[in-house]
Design an enzyme around this catalytic site. Structure first.
Site, PDB file in Angstrom:
ATOM      1  N   SER A 159       0.833  -1.198   0.000  1.00  0.00           N
ATOM      2  CA  SER A 159       0.000   0.000   0.000  1.00  0.00           C
ATOM      3  C   SER A 159       0.865   1.245   0.000  1.00  0.00           C
ATOM      4  O   SER A 159       2.036   1.208   0.367  1.00  0.00           O
ATOM      5  CB  SER A 159      -0.918   0.016   1.228  1.00  0.00           C
ATOM      6  OG  SER A 159      -0.163   0.033   2.414  1.00  0.00           O
ATOM      7  N   GLY A 161       2.412   2.862  -2.140  1.00  0.00           N
ATOM      8  CA  GLY A 161       3.646   2.874  -2.904  1.00  0.00           C
ATOM      9  C   GLY A 161       4.800   2.113  -2.298  1.00  0.00           C
ATOM     10  O   GLY A 161       5.897   2.101  -2.869  1.00  0.00           O
ATOM     11  N   GLU A 265      -7.582   3.864 -10.584  1.00  0.00           N
ATOM     12  CA  GLU A 265      -6.392   4.548 -11.097  1.00  0.00           C
ATOM     13  C   GLU A 265      -6.211   4.230 -12.572  1.00  0.00           C
ATOM     14  O   GLU A 265      -6.228   3.063 -12.967  1.00  0.00           O
ATOM     15  CB  GLU A 265      -5.159   4.126 -10.308  1.00  0.00           C
ATOM     16  CG  GLU A 265      -5.221   4.514  -8.837  1.00  0.00           C
ATOM     17  CD  GLU A 265      -3.977   4.073  -8.082  1.00  0.00           C
ATOM     18  OE1 GLU A 265      -2.864   4.419  -8.515  1.00  0.00           O
ATOM     19  OE2 GLU A 265      -4.127   3.369  -7.059  1.00  0.00           O
ATOM     20  N   GLU A 277      -4.922   0.355 -11.541  1.00  0.00           N
ATOM     21  CA  GLU A 277      -5.280  -0.340 -10.310  1.00  0.00           C
ATOM     22  C   GLU A 277      -6.635   0.162  -9.830  1.00  0.00           C
ATOM     23  O   GLU A 277      -7.155   1.166 -10.327  1.00  0.00           O
ATOM     24  CB  GLU A 277      -4.236  -0.098  -9.213  1.00  0.00           C
ATOM     25  CG  GLU A 277      -2.851  -0.644  -9.516  1.00  0.00           C
ATOM     26  CD  GLU A 277      -1.870  -0.435  -8.366  1.00  0.00           C
ATOM     27  OE1 GLU A 277      -2.308  -0.034  -7.278  1.00  0.00           O
ATOM     28  OE2 GLU A 277      -0.669  -0.673  -8.565  1.00  0.00           O
ATOM     29  N   ASP A 284      -6.206   7.861  -1.267  1.00  0.00           N
ATOM     30  CA  ASP A 284      -5.444   8.970  -0.668  1.00  0.00           C
ATOM     31  C   ASP A 284      -5.477  10.226  -1.534  1.00  0.00           C
ATOM     32  O   ASP A 284      -5.580  11.342  -1.012  1.00  0.00           O
ATOM     33  CB  ASP A 284      -4.001   8.549  -0.339  1.00  0.00           C
ATOM     34  CG  ASP A 284      -3.272   7.894  -1.492  1.00  0.00           C
ATOM     35  OD1 ASP A 284      -3.806   7.862  -2.625  1.00  0.00           O
ATOM     36  OD2 ASP A 284      -2.142   7.402  -1.268  1.00  0.00           O
ATOM     37  N   THR A 285      -5.428  10.086  -2.865  1.00  0.00           N
ATOM     38  CA  THR A 285      -5.486  11.273  -3.724  1.00  0.00           C
ATOM     39  C   THR A 285      -6.825  11.987  -3.597  1.00  0.00           C
ATOM     40  O   THR A 285      -6.944  13.172  -3.904  1.00  0.00           O
ATOM     41  CB  THR A 285      -5.250  10.905  -5.197  1.00  0.00           C
ATOM     42  OG1 THR A 285      -6.302  10.025  -5.643  1.00  0.00           O
ATOM     43  CG2 THR A 285      -3.914  10.220  -5.390  1.00  0.00           C
ATOM     44  N   ARG A 360       3.279   9.872   6.160  1.00  0.00           N
ATOM     45  CA  ARG A 360       2.359  10.975   5.928  1.00  0.00           C
ATOM     46  C   ARG A 360       1.691  11.360   7.236  1.00  0.00           C
ATOM     47  O   ARG A 360       1.000  10.559   7.863  1.00  0.00           O
ATOM     48  CB  ARG A 360       1.320  10.542   4.892  1.00  0.00           C
ATOM     49  CG  ARG A 360       0.582  11.661   4.223  1.00  0.00           C
ATOM     50  CD  ARG A 360      -0.076  11.194   2.933  1.00  0.00           C
ATOM     51  NE  ARG A 360      -0.905  10.017   3.126  1.00  0.00           N
ATOM     52  CZ  ARG A 360      -1.063   9.056   2.216  1.00  0.00           C
ATOM     53  NH1 ARG A 360      -0.421   9.112   1.074  1.00  0.00           N
ATOM     54  NH2 ARG A 360      -1.863   8.033   2.454  1.00  0.00           N
TER      55      ARG A 360
END
Length: 387
Positions: A159, A161, A265, A277, A284-285, A360
Site C-alpha cells: 500500500s 507505494g 487509477e 489499479e 489517498d489522492t 504521511r
C-alpha cells in the site's frame, strides 16, 4: 431509512479494518449518521482509534484473531481500509452472514495486484500495459529485458507505494529487488510492468449504492516513490478521454460488485485510457474532495454503503499536498505556519502516534482554480515541518 443512536441495543455498527487517516474520516462521517463505530488496526492509537467508539489492536493477517473480534462486535458493515488483511477471515465472516464492503471477493481481487490485473485485462478485456509476474531476482531481470527498460516493479500486495521502484537498466535490478522485499504486504511475488507512455494519470472516484453509479470529477496527481504527493481536481482532459475513463471505471466496479466508493487509477494518453489499479475504498489522492465537494469521498463512501442517494455538489477546483515527516520518534509534532489557515486553505493533521521518515502526517488543502491551487499547495507544504 431509520437511524438509531450509538451504544444502544439497536445501534447500527460499522467496523473499520485499518484505522489510518482515511479511516479516521470515514469514522467521522459514520458518527454524523448516528452509527456505532469500531476501529481495528495493528497498532495502538491509530488515527481512527482516536475518534471511534471502540478500538482494537490485532494482527489483521491472523485469521482467528480477526474473526474473534468480528464475532465479538457483530458489526452490520465491515469496511476493509488496508490491503494487509486475512482474506480467509473475510470470506468466513461473509459466509457467517456479515456484510463485507464491497464484498470479500472484491477485496480478494483488489488487495493483490496479480488478481486484479488478470481480472481486468484477461476477464474484462480492459486495456492495460504489458506485464509479467515473477518470484525470483533472475525472473525479474528476464521479465525486465523482455518488457524493455524502463519498467516498473511492484509487490503483488502493498500500500501507499511501498516496495515500488523504476528499473532503468539491468544495473538497477538488484536494488529494486531489495526495495520490493522490504515492502509491507506480500512481496513473495512481484509484477513487472512495461512503462506505459502516458500523458498523465488520474484517479476516478466511483461510488455504487446498489441502485446507481456516480463519478467524482477526475483527480490528477503526482507521485514520488509510488506514493501520492500532490493531487488536484478536476484534471483537465478531453470529454472523450473522460468518458472513456468513466466507462472503464464502471466496467471494473460493476465486475467487482458491491457498494461503496472505489478509487480507480488510470493512465491517459490523448483520448486513450489504460487501467492501472483499483482500491475498493476511499483513495489517498481523494483527500482533495474534503475541500472541493459538498460530500467528500468519505461521506460518499458511507452513503453508498448504506444505500443512500449519491447526489452531491462540486463546489469548485482545488488541490491537496501531503506532508511527509523527516523525523523519527514516538512523540511527533507537526509545526504548521498560521498562514495556512486562510479563506481558501486549511490543514488536516492526522494525529499519528509515531513519526518516521516518509510517513504521511498531515495534508494541506487549497480551494482555487487548479493551476493557482496547485501552485499554492506546492508553496504552503513547505511551511509545514517536523517540530
Amino acid at each position: 431509512m431509520q437511524f438509531s443512536a450509538p451504544l444502544k441495543s439497536n445501534s447500527k455498527k460499522v467496523m473499520l479494518l485499518g484505522s489510518g487517516e482515511l479511516g479516521k474520516e470515514v469514522i467521522i462521517e459514520a458518527q454524523r449518521l448516528g452509527l456505532e463505530t469500531i476501529a481495528v488496526d495493528k497498532y495502538e492509537n491509530a488515527p481512527a482509534h482516536q475518534v471511534a467508539h471502540r478500538a482494537h489492536v490485532v494482527n489483521m493477517q491472523d485469521k482467528d484473531a480477526l474473526l474473534e473480534i468480528i464475532r465479538q462486535e457483530k458489526p452490520d458493515y465491515i469496511l476493509p481500509e488496508v490491503e494487509a488483511i486475512s482474506i480467509a477471515a473475510l470470506f468466513e465472516a461473509e459466509a457467517e452472514g456479515f456484510n463485507v464492503i464491497p464484498n470479500a471477493e472484491a477485496v480478494n481481487k483488489t488487495m493483490n495486484r496479480k488478481n486484479i490485473r488478470v481480472f481486468a485485462a484477461e476477464e474484462l478485456g480492459l486495456k492495460t500495459g504489458p506485464y509479467k509476474f515473477v518470484t525470483t531476482q533472475e525472473g525479474m531481470l528476464k521479465a525486465a529485458k523482455e518488457l524493455g527498460f524502463p519498467c516498473v516493479i511492484k509487490p503483488v500486495m502493498s500500500s501507499s507505494g511501498h516496495g515500488q521502484s523504476i528499473v532503468k537498466s539491468e544495473a538497477d535490478v538488484p536494488n529494486s529487488w531489495e526495495i520490493a522485499k522490504e515492502a509491507r504486504g506480500d512481496a513473495s511475488e512481484l509484477i513487472v510492468e512495461a512503462f506505459v507512455d502516458f500523458d498523465y494519470e488520474i484517479t476516478m472516484l466511483t461510488a455504487r449504492n446498489g441502485k446507481e453509479t456516480v463519478f467524482c470529477e477526475p483527480i490528477g496527481h503526482e507521485q514520488k516513490d509510488g506514493d501520492y504527493v500532490f493531487s488536484w481536481q478536476p484534471m483537465q482532459m478531453s470529454e472523450k478521454a473522460k468518458q472513456n475513463a468513466q466507462d472503464i471505471a464502471k466496467k471494473i466496479t460493476d465486475g467487482l460488485g458491491g457498494r461503496g466508493i472505489f478509487g480507480v487509477e488510470l493512465f491517459v494518453k490523448g483520448d486513450e485510457v489504460y487501467f492501472s489499479e483499483v482500491s475498493p475504498r476511499p483513495h489517498d489522492t481523494g483527500m482533495v474532495t474534503l475541500i472541493t465537494q459538498s460530500q467528500s469521498e468519505f461521506a460518499l463512501h458511507l452513503r453508498a454503503v448504506l444505500g443512500l442517494p449519491l447526489g452531491f455538489t462540486f463546489y469548485g477546483d482545488g488541490a491537496s499536498a501531503a506532508f511527509k515527516s523527516e523525523a523519527e520518534g514516538f512523540v511527533p509534532v507537526v509545526d504548521v505556519d498560521e498562514s495556512l489557515f486562510s479563506t481558501n486553505s486549511f490543514v488536516r493533521v492526522f494525529g499519528k502516534p509515531e513519526a518516521h521518515k516518509g510517513r504521511r502526517l498531515a495534508v494541506a488543502l487549497v480551494f482555487d482554480k487548479v493551476d493557482a491551487a496547485l501552485e499554492k499547495a506546492r508553496k504552503i507544504i513547505k511551511k509545514i515541518k517536523d517540530a
